[in-house]
Design an enzyme around this catalytic site. Sequence first.
Site, mmCIF file in Angstrom:
data_model
loop_
_atom_site.group_PDB
_atom_site.id
_atom_site.type_symbol
_atom_site.label_atom_id
_atom_site.label_comp_id
_atom_site.label_asym_id
_atom_site.label_seq_id
_atom_site.Cartn_x
_atom_site.Cartn_y
_atom_site.Cartn_z
ATOM 1 N N ARG A 143 0.774 -1.521 0.481
ATOM 2 C CA ARG A 143 0.422 -0.097 0.110
ATOM 3 C C ARG A 143 1.408 1.395 0.022
ATOM 4 N NH1 ARG A 143 -4.404 -0.330 4.592
ATOM 5 N NH2 ARG A 143 -4.148 2.045 4.184
ATOM 6 N N LYS A 161 1.663 -1.969 4.878
ATOM 7 C CA LYS A 161 2.005 -0.775 4.232
ATOM 8 C C LYS A 161 2.641 0.128 5.395
ATOM 9 C CE LYS A 161 -0.899 2.081 6.688
ATOM 10 N NZ LYS A 161 -1.077 3.039 8.105
ATOM 11 N N HIS A 173 1.756 -15.915 3.197
ATOM 12 C CA HIS A 173 0.095 -16.447 3.109
ATOM 13 C C HIS A 173 -1.022 -15.761 4.172
ATOM 14 C CE1 HIS A 173 1.684 -20.133 0.982
ATOM 15 N NE2 HIS A 173 2.582 -19.911 2.715
ATOM 16 N N ALA A 190 1.147 -18.887 7.711
ATOM 17 C CA ALA A 190 -0.230 -18.137 6.905
ATOM 18 C C ALA A 190 -1.638 -17.286 7.993
ATOM 19 C CB ALA A 190 -1.125 -19.495 6.571
#
Length: 267
Positions: A143, A161, A173, A190
Amino acid sequence: MDFLEPDAFFDMASFVHRDVFAGCKYVWDVLGKISGYLEHHIEPNVADLKYFRRPLPKTVVMWRGEILEGGFEIIGGNVTEGKFLVSIGGEETYEAAVLWEGSVLWDEAIFIGPGAVVEPGALVKGPSIIGAHTEVRQGAYVRGQCIVGTGCIVGHTTEMKTSIMLDGAKAGHFAYIGDSLVGREANLGAGTKLANLKIRDQTIRVMAHGTRIVTNLRKFGAVLGDHAEIGCNAVTNPGTILGRGCQVFPLTSVRAGYYEPNSVIRG
């Protein structure tokens, strides 16, 4: 409090962007420096791509300062080991970056390192640095305000971000990395979520050795020291500080605060 300085968490001898940590009293202070560092140090290399804010209509290769739309063959291999092979005009190389058809670059303020691969469906916003031999997998969302080191994985549907991943860090994941620092060779299982905002939207405070420290940050996820590991579907609460080599069991909700190196944290 030397144990909260950046050098206590990270071996940065080979990290290209180690200067971003210069002058930080506490390791999390670097989060407020990412924007300024990128403004002065990023060297964007995607301007000639000409396809922004929409999926690439064809796979392109970045090599020796050029963006190639043809004349290459992608042979493949292990990206993070620096063994993703591309043949260009009959010359084979591991140093060509590949942007697959269907990947999206949002703007020009992006650097893609040699040998990096951005898969279909991934979206990268600037300003961001994607290090050499790093893999940005299908559906990943970078982002902006991100520094990703060498040999990292920003995995399938992983979002990040305002964060730094040091060399070899992996989030393969379904992870969320918000306003966080992920150390060298650290691994997020994950579904790991590094939560960065308190429900009551307060300034985040860190408890360390009986002292409560005001970070002056409204958004602050986690710090993972080198070689830290987090099990699948674990969540770290805002202001979690994991020393080098810490291990978090799967499905654990980690309380905010400082954890000594090599701690084992169970739910």
